[in-house]
Design a protein around this motif. Structure first.
Motif, PDB file in Angstrom:
ATOM      1  N   VAL A  49     -22.834  12.448 -26.143  1.00 20.51           N
ATOM      2  CA  VAL A  49     -22.273  13.785 -26.347  1.00 20.51           C
ATOM      3  C   VAL A  49     -22.497  14.633 -25.098  1.00 20.51           C
ATOM      4  O   VAL A  49     -21.579  15.279 -24.585  1.00 20.51           O
ATOM      5  CB  VAL A  49     -22.903  14.475 -27.584  1.00 20.51           C
ATOM      6  N   VAL A  53     -19.560  16.209 -22.766  1.00 19.49           N
ATOM      7  CA  VAL A  53     -19.418  17.652 -22.546  1.00 19.49           C
ATOM      8  C   VAL A  53     -19.400  17.934 -21.043  1.00 19.49           C
ATOM      9  O   VAL A  53     -18.569  18.710 -20.547  1.00 19.49           O
ATOM     10  CB  VAL A  53     -20.531  18.451 -23.260  1.00 19.49           C
ATOM     11  N   TYR A  78     -15.056  22.637 -29.255  1.00 22.23           N
ATOM     12  CA  TYR A  78     -15.626  21.512 -29.977  1.00 22.23           C
ATOM     13  C   TYR A  78     -15.836  21.961 -31.410  1.00 22.23           C
ATOM     14  O   TYR A  78     -16.396  23.031 -31.651  1.00 22.23           O
ATOM     15  CB  TYR A  78     -16.970  21.076 -29.377  1.00 22.23           C
ATOM     16  N   ARG A  84     -13.780  19.928 -38.439  1.00 21.85           N
ATOM     17  CA  ARG A  84     -12.697  19.189 -37.791  1.00 21.85           C
ATOM     18  C   ARG A  84     -11.557  18.922 -38.746  1.00 21.85           C
ATOM     19  O   ARG A  84     -11.773  18.652 -39.913  1.00 21.85           O
ATOM     20  CB  ARG A  84     -13.196  17.824 -37.312  1.00 21.85           C
ATOM     21  N   TRP A  89     -15.119  12.293 -32.981  1.00 22.02           N
ATOM     22  CA  TRP A  89     -15.709  13.286 -32.097  1.00 22.02           C
ATOM     23  C   TRP A  89     -14.778  13.545 -30.926  1.00 22.02           C
ATOM     24  O   TRP A  89     -14.300  12.604 -30.289  1.00 22.02           O
ATOM     25  CB  TRP A  89     -17.060  12.749 -31.612  1.00 22.02           C
ATOM     26  N   HIS A  90     -14.502  14.813 -30.620  1.00 19.17           N
ATOM     27  CA  HIS A  90     -13.609  15.141 -29.513  1.00 19.17           C
ATOM     28  C   HIS A  90     -13.829  16.574 -29.018  1.00 19.17           C
ATOM     29  O   HIS A  90     -14.347  17.407 -29.739  1.00 19.17           O
ATOM     30  CB  HIS A  90     -12.149  14.941 -29.896  1.00 19.17           C
ATOM     31  N   ILE A  91     -13.418  16.785 -27.772  1.00 19.94           N
ATOM     32  CA  ILE A  91     -13.477  18.102 -27.133  1.00 19.94           C
ATOM     33  C   ILE A  91     -12.057  18.478 -26.721  1.00 19.94           C
ATOM     34  O   ILE A  91     -11.349  17.671 -26.128  1.00 19.94           O
ATOM     35  CB  ILE A  91     -14.345  18.076 -25.863  1.00 19.94           C
TER      36      ILE A  91
END
Length: 128
Positions: A49, A53, A78, A84, A89-91
């Protein structure tokens, strides 16, 4: 999501797992990119993570400088698991350029979230 292979890049993290950097072509949000950790790899550990980032910020600065001449004209978003729309998991990286683009982004996000809240748009988030 992305329109072509030129819009996608695979990045291998220090752990050996991969993430994807994608250009998202949506008419409502120009200058929109995504850094995603594939669902098939599970959830990233803290080190992954942190690395993602950092990568997201580095990519955002470079893209923003190239697109609008200012390496600080971007927003990173985020959403935690419960907030979500999509699993995984994503940005989000959105290039801005000016205050009007930021206002437009927040207007689009507000509309999207209202549609999800009233059930008119897909939402995978757990109900709390």
């Amino acid at each position: 999501m992305a329109n072509s292979k030129e819009d996608e890049k695979q990045i291998v993290l220090s752990s050996g797992k991969a993430c994807r950097f994608l250009r998202i072509r949506r008419n409502l949000i120009p200058g929109y990119y995504l850094l995603a950790f594939p669902k098939s790899q599970g959830e990233p550990c803290l080190a992954e993570v942190t690395e993602m980032v950092t990568l997201g910020i580095e990519y955002a600065k470079t893209l923003s400088k190239d697109a609008v001449g200012d390496p600080e004209a971007y927003t990173l978003l985020y959403s935690g698991y419960s907030a979500r729309r999509e699993k995984g998991w994503h940005i989000h990286i959105i290039l801005l350029g000016n205050r009007w683009r930021k206002a437009w982004l927040y207007l689009v996000l507000a509309g999207k979230n209202v549609l999800q809240a009233i059930g008119m748009r897909k939402d995978d988030a757990p109900r709390t």
